[in-house]
Scaffold this motif. Structure first.
Motif, mmCIF file in Angstrom:
data_model
loop_
_atom_site.group_PDB
_atom_site.id
_atom_site.type_symbol
_atom_site.label_atom_id
_atom_site.label_comp_id
_atom_site.label_asym_id
_atom_site.label_seq_id
_atom_site.Cartn_x
_atom_site.Cartn_y
_atom_site.Cartn_z
ATOM 1 N N ARG A 151 0.879 -1.194 0.082
ATOM 2 C CA ARG A 151 -0.156 -0.186 0.115
ATOM 3 C C ARG A 151 0.860 1.142 0.035
ATOM 4 O O ARG A 151 1.827 1.354 0.482
ATOM 5 C CB ARG A 151 -0.961 -0.076 1.115
ATOM 6 C CG ARG A 151 -1.843 1.262 1.372
ATOM 7 C CD ARG A 151 -1.382 2.282 2.144
ATOM 8 N NE ARG A 151 -1.297 2.156 3.497
ATOM 9 C CZ ARG A 151 -0.445 2.665 4.392
ATOM 10 N NH1 ARG A 151 0.355 3.668 3.760
ATOM 11 N NH2 ARG A 151 -0.519 2.394 5.620
ATOM 12 N N LEU A 152 0.410 2.141 -0.734
ATOM 13 C CA LEU A 152 1.147 3.441 -0.949
ATOM 14 C C LEU A 152 0.512 4.655 -0.556
ATOM 15 O O LEU A 152 -0.685 4.771 -0.893
ATOM 16 C CB LEU A 152 1.703 3.761 -2.385
ATOM 17 C CG LEU A 152 2.798 2.591 -2.797
ATOM 18 C CD1 LEU A 152 3.229 2.878 -4.354
ATOM 19 C CD2 LEU A 152 4.098 2.952 -2.032
ATOM 20 N N ALA A 153 0.718 5.454 0.195
ATOM 21 C CA ALA A 153 0.062 6.702 0.670
ATOM 22 C C ALA A 153 0.642 8.000 -0.125
ATOM 23 O O ALA A 153 1.738 8.036 0.139
ATOM 24 C CB ALA A 153 0.016 6.865 2.097
ATOM 25 N N ARG A 154 -0.469 8.968 -0.697
ATOM 26 C CA ARG A 154 0.203 9.881 -1.318
ATOM 27 C C ARG A 154 -0.981 10.935 -1.291
ATOM 28 O O ARG A 154 -2.023 10.659 -0.899
ATOM 29 C CB ARG A 154 0.220 9.617 -2.911
ATOM 30 C CG ARG A 154 0.890 8.313 -3.171
ATOM 31 C CD ARG A 154 2.945 8.828 -3.362
ATOM 32 N NE ARG A 154 3.517 7.722 -3.759
ATOM 33 C CZ ARG A 154 4.154 6.883 -3.117
ATOM 34 N NH1 ARG A 154 4.210 7.076 -1.587
ATOM 35 N NH2 ARG A 154 4.858 6.119 -3.611
ATOM 36 N N ASN A 155 -0.399 12.158 -1.440
ATOM 37 C CA ASN A 155 -1.239 13.228 -1.149
ATOM 38 C C ASN A 155 -0.814 14.296 -2.221
ATOM 39 O O ASN A 155 0.011 14.536 -2.421
ATOM 40 C CB ASN A 155 -1.095 14.142 0.080
ATOM 41 C CG ASN A 155 -1.761 12.986 1.344
ATOM 42 O OD1 ASN A 155 -2.739 13.192 1.486
ATOM 43 N ND2 ASN A 155 -0.751 12.289 1.820
ATOM 44 N N VAL A 207 -3.288 21.160 -1.067
ATOM 45 C CA VAL A 207 -4.636 20.771 -0.401
ATOM 46 C C VAL A 207 -4.308 20.330 0.707
ATOM 47 O O VAL A 207 -3.365 19.489 1.065
ATOM 48 C CB VAL A 207 -5.408 19.698 -1.231
ATOM 49 C CG1 VAL A 207 -6.554 19.633 -0.717
ATOM 50 C CG2 VAL A 207 -5.113 19.965 -2.694
ATOM 51 N N PRO A 208 -5.118 20.646 2.035
ATOM 52 C CA PRO A 208 -4.948 20.160 3.274
ATOM 53 C C PRO A 208 -5.125 18.618 3.212
ATOM 54 O O PRO A 208 -5.921 17.862 2.465
ATOM 55 C CB PRO A 208 -6.125 20.855 4.163
ATOM 56 C CG PRO A 208 -6.409 21.972 3.328
ATOM 57 C CD PRO A 208 -6.115 21.620 2.064
ATOM 58 N N PHE A 209 -4.343 17.711 4.175
ATOM 59 C CA PHE A 209 -4.625 16.234 4.346
ATOM 60 C C PHE A 209 -6.162 16.157 4.612
ATOM 61 O O PHE A 209 -6.649 17.121 5.238
ATOM 62 C CB PHE A 209 -3.835 15.934 5.309
ATOM 63 C CG PHE A 209 -2.412 15.792 5.200
ATOM 64 C CD1 PHE A 209 -1.907 15.399 3.989
ATOM 65 C CD2 PHE A 209 -1.254 16.396 6.099
ATOM 66 C CE1 PHE A 209 -0.383 15.461 3.697
ATOM 67 C CE2 PHE A 209 -0.225 16.687 5.625
ATOM 68 C CZ PHE A 209 0.352 16.259 4.541
ATOM 69 N N CYS A 210 -6.776 14.898 4.305
ATOM 70 C CA CYS A 210 -8.367 14.854 4.549
ATOM 71 C C CYS A 210 -8.841 15.067 5.837
ATOM 72 O O CYS A 210 -9.696 15.772 6.003
ATOM 73 C CB CYS A 210 -8.487 13.266 4.256
ATOM 74 S SG CYS A 210 -8.327 12.863 2.393
ATOM 75 N N TYR A 231 7.787 11.563 0.666
ATOM 76 C CA TYR A 231 6.316 11.615 0.377
ATOM 77 C C TYR A 231 5.887 12.053 1.837
ATOM 78 O O TYR A 231 6.075 11.606 2.819
ATOM 79 C CB TYR A 231 5.616 10.518 0.041
ATOM 80 C CG TYR A 231 5.869 10.041 -1.278
ATOM 81 C CD1 TYR A 231 5.635 10.746 -2.522
ATOM 82 C CD2 TYR A 231 6.790 8.720 -1.689
ATOM 83 C CE1 TYR A 231 5.955 10.178 -3.949
ATOM 84 C CE2 TYR A 231 7.349 8.550 -2.661
ATOM 85 C CZ TYR A 231 6.982 9.063 -4.068
ATOM 86 O OH TYR A 231 7.353 8.949 -4.983
ATOM 87 N N LEU A 232 4.971 13.199 1.726
ATOM 88 C CA LEU A 232 4.250 13.651 2.835
ATOM 89 C C LEU A 232 2.900 13.187 3.088
ATOM 90 O O LEU A 232 2.210 12.814 2.006
ATOM 91 C CB LEU A 232 4.108 15.109 2.598
ATOM 92 C CG LEU A 232 5.331 15.978 2.567
ATOM 93 C CD1 LEU A 232 5.235 17.506 2.509
ATOM 94 C CD2 LEU A 232 6.186 15.647 3.550
ATOM 95 N N THR A 233 2.548 12.788 4.465
ATOM 96 C CA THR A 233 1.389 11.873 4.645
ATOM 97 C C THR A 233 0.768 12.578 5.734
ATOM 98 O O THR A 233 1.214 13.274 6.522
ATOM 99 C CB THR A 233 1.447 10.459 4.899
ATOM 100 O OG1 THR A 233 2.538 10.426 5.955
ATOM 101 C CG2 THR A 233 2.254 9.857 3.683
ATOM 102 N N ALA A 234 -0.843 12.257 5.866
ATOM 103 C CA ALA A 234 -1.379 13.043 7.049
ATOM 104 C C ALA A 234 -0.847 12.188 8.376
ATOM 105 O O ALA A 234 -1.019 13.013 9.273
ATOM 106 C CB ALA A 234 -3.055 12.369 6.805
#
Lengths: 358, 358
Positions: B35-39, B43-46, B166-169
């Motif tokens: 699994r890969l997390a991308r943003n 845009v603000p994180f969810c 990568y930046l993540t929430a």
């Protein structure tokens, strides 16, 4: 002394005829039994008799049996000639009591090929005569046992008091010396938690309710024995009709409990029956109590026609075969407890038609 | 809004291909997942995004998907167009997370017909890309997902920091945004009571061990997920080979636990497997946990060749079908809990070939 008796090994393969399931109301009142306690005059009761006196009783009974048209063709086994396993086997057949099986001395049992009629010699009383039958059949059992009792009394000096009636080792048997009992299967009343209420009501009517394996065990199951407590001051026929009447009432209660369950908790009953059947067909280790619990549920399932491919005959056969001495007789050797659980599971799988699945 | 989606009703009838049982070591390492997390940049994180910002992300992803050769033929479902039951169904398929299934707003999932590749939109991160495979196959999964990740990055402005990656929430995902996980079936280690020891050792290696149903449930079973904890400061290939190495070790431990059980407690294993099989074939009410417990034992029995008439495919199929939303999709209506237990038992009986017995 300890060699397996070949007659008993053969007996292990068949079900006693009183479990034929052919008698009246036998889907709930599995079987009936009449037992008479008698003692010989001028010989101390067994618990106080010396070895020689027990020998004397056994010799007298053997001589009488030879002269008795009703007894002479029956099998007589002296318990001190049998192995411990064979004695336990006879106990599991309900042909001897735990007392007779465990104690030494001149003790014997006489029984017919169908295992319906038997006579224990030197149990608590010198003579204990019993007659079994399928379903609710106390009256016919009494009709069959009374002539044998009369014949024995004509051949042996039986102790009778003008005041009390037949004299017995334990005062609770004095009078008629009669115990009339039925084995009932009450899974419905157990399931709807009414069994204690019914037991209490039966007790208040002067009858006794016991588990399947009598007073000396802690094994519980959905099978119960109901019998008279009072043996004194009543005619045999009245004692018998009293037990019969209560048995009919209990039959009705159980029937209505089953109807209620099928109406209100059908899924739960199908689940209980199905799981029990599935477990019995597939377990590889089964202890006795667990096995009895599942056999009880499967029996209920057969009666309610939830299970259609299991016969009541097989279930009755299993009631005997799953007992430790039976399993050891079938195996042809003594077994340790884990081996017994494994043999029990195997016999059950085979009888329920799942021999090849694993 | 609440009408059942016909595509999902059809999906309910088949098993995702990553449970095909065809991959390497799949008798113990059931499946692999990357699994890969991308943003998106700017845009603000969810968790902090406003409704309009989530809409903006979803629109951007939809537009990118249309232009993506790898994504354009896949199915896109907007979750707010689905019934609650359908959202739960997608969760049971492992296509959306509990978070995505439960929350409102502009959330969506894109997935292929085999359910191997999927892309969650506006879960914790704007984009969560995942790839499943049968058996121990983290390296091939990475080989398949990396090009899709590259393509997405070419089509969308993905947030990357020179310093961190990568930046993540959630900070635990920063860096590679990668989680490599395997689902393992360890009934042997559970049975010989070595599972805690193994879990502890795995944790000390910097990996996480979770139950089958993730962090937010109390449901226990013999199935576990093993995954990396660290996502920062390591190359993707090194993270993946680290998890793969541990999975191979656990495979060996489980194999030896099973061998030991068969050598030392064969009767117990046959009994456990046989009972589980018997119960599944005959119960009429089965709750989820109990059903998982028995399916686990039966799975062990199939692998050990104790059970020969059950296929691993059926067991994998059941792992999905016994879930509440699946059962309701199959039934074609919402069900109350007791109905679910009854439907579950029926589906299991049918799949194990005992439809007609009761």
């Amino acid at each position: 002394m300890d060699k397996a008796n070949p007659l008993l090994s053969e007996m292990a393969l068949k079900t006693p005829s009183w479990l034929s399931q052919k008698g009246p109301l036998s889907q709930i009142v599995v079987s009936s039994r009449i037992r008479l306690a008698r003692n010989l005059q001028d010989v101390p009761f067994c618990p106080w008799a010396k070895r020689g006196e027990l020998d004397q009783v056994l010799r007298a009974v053997k001589a009488a049996a030879k002269r008795s048209p009703l007894l002479k063709n029956l099998t007589l086994l002296s318990l001190h000639h049998l192995s411990a396993l064979d004695c336990f086997f006879l106990m599991e057949r309900h042909l001897v009591s735990q007392e007779l099986a465990m104690e030494g001395g001149a003790r014997a049992v006489i029984f017919d090929a169908d295992e319906i009629t038997s006579l224990m010699v030197n149990e608590e009383d010198h003579l204990r005569l019993q007659r079994f039958g399928s379903g609710l059949c106390l009256v016919p059992c009494w009709g069959e046992i009374a002539p044998l009792d009369r014949e024995l009394r004509s051949l042996l000096p039986v102790a009778v008091s003008q005041e009390f009636g037949y004299l017995t080792a334990c005062p609770t048997n004095v009078g008629t010396g009669l115990r009339a009992s039925v084995m009932v299967h009450l899974p419905g009343l157990v399931q709807i938690r009414q069994i204690d209420k019914v037991t209490k009501a039966v007790t208040q009517l002067g009858l006794a309710v016991r588990g399947l394996y009598g007073e000396n065990t802690s094994i519980t199951s959905d099978f119960f024995q109901i019998s008279n407590e009072v043996t004194l001051g009543k005619r045999e026929e009245d004692i018998i009709s009293g037990v019969e009447k209560v048995a009919r009432q209990i039959y009705d209660y159980e029937e209505s409990a089953r109807r209620r369950l099928m109406a209100e908790a059908k899924n739960v009953i199908y689940d209980k029956v199905g799981r029990a059947h599935g477990l019995l067909k597939s377990a590889h280790l089964l202890n006795f109590e667990e096995c009895m619990e599942y056999l009880s549920a499967v029996r209920l399932g057969v009666d309610l026609q939830i299970l259609k491919d299991v016969s009541m005959e097989t279930l009755n056969e299993l009631l005997f075969l799953i007992q430790p001495a039976h399993l050891q007789k079938l195996a042809g050797s003594e077994l340790v407890p884990e081996e017994i659980d494994s043999h029990r599971a195997k016999v059950v799988r085979e009888k329920l038609g799942n021999a090849s699945s694993l």
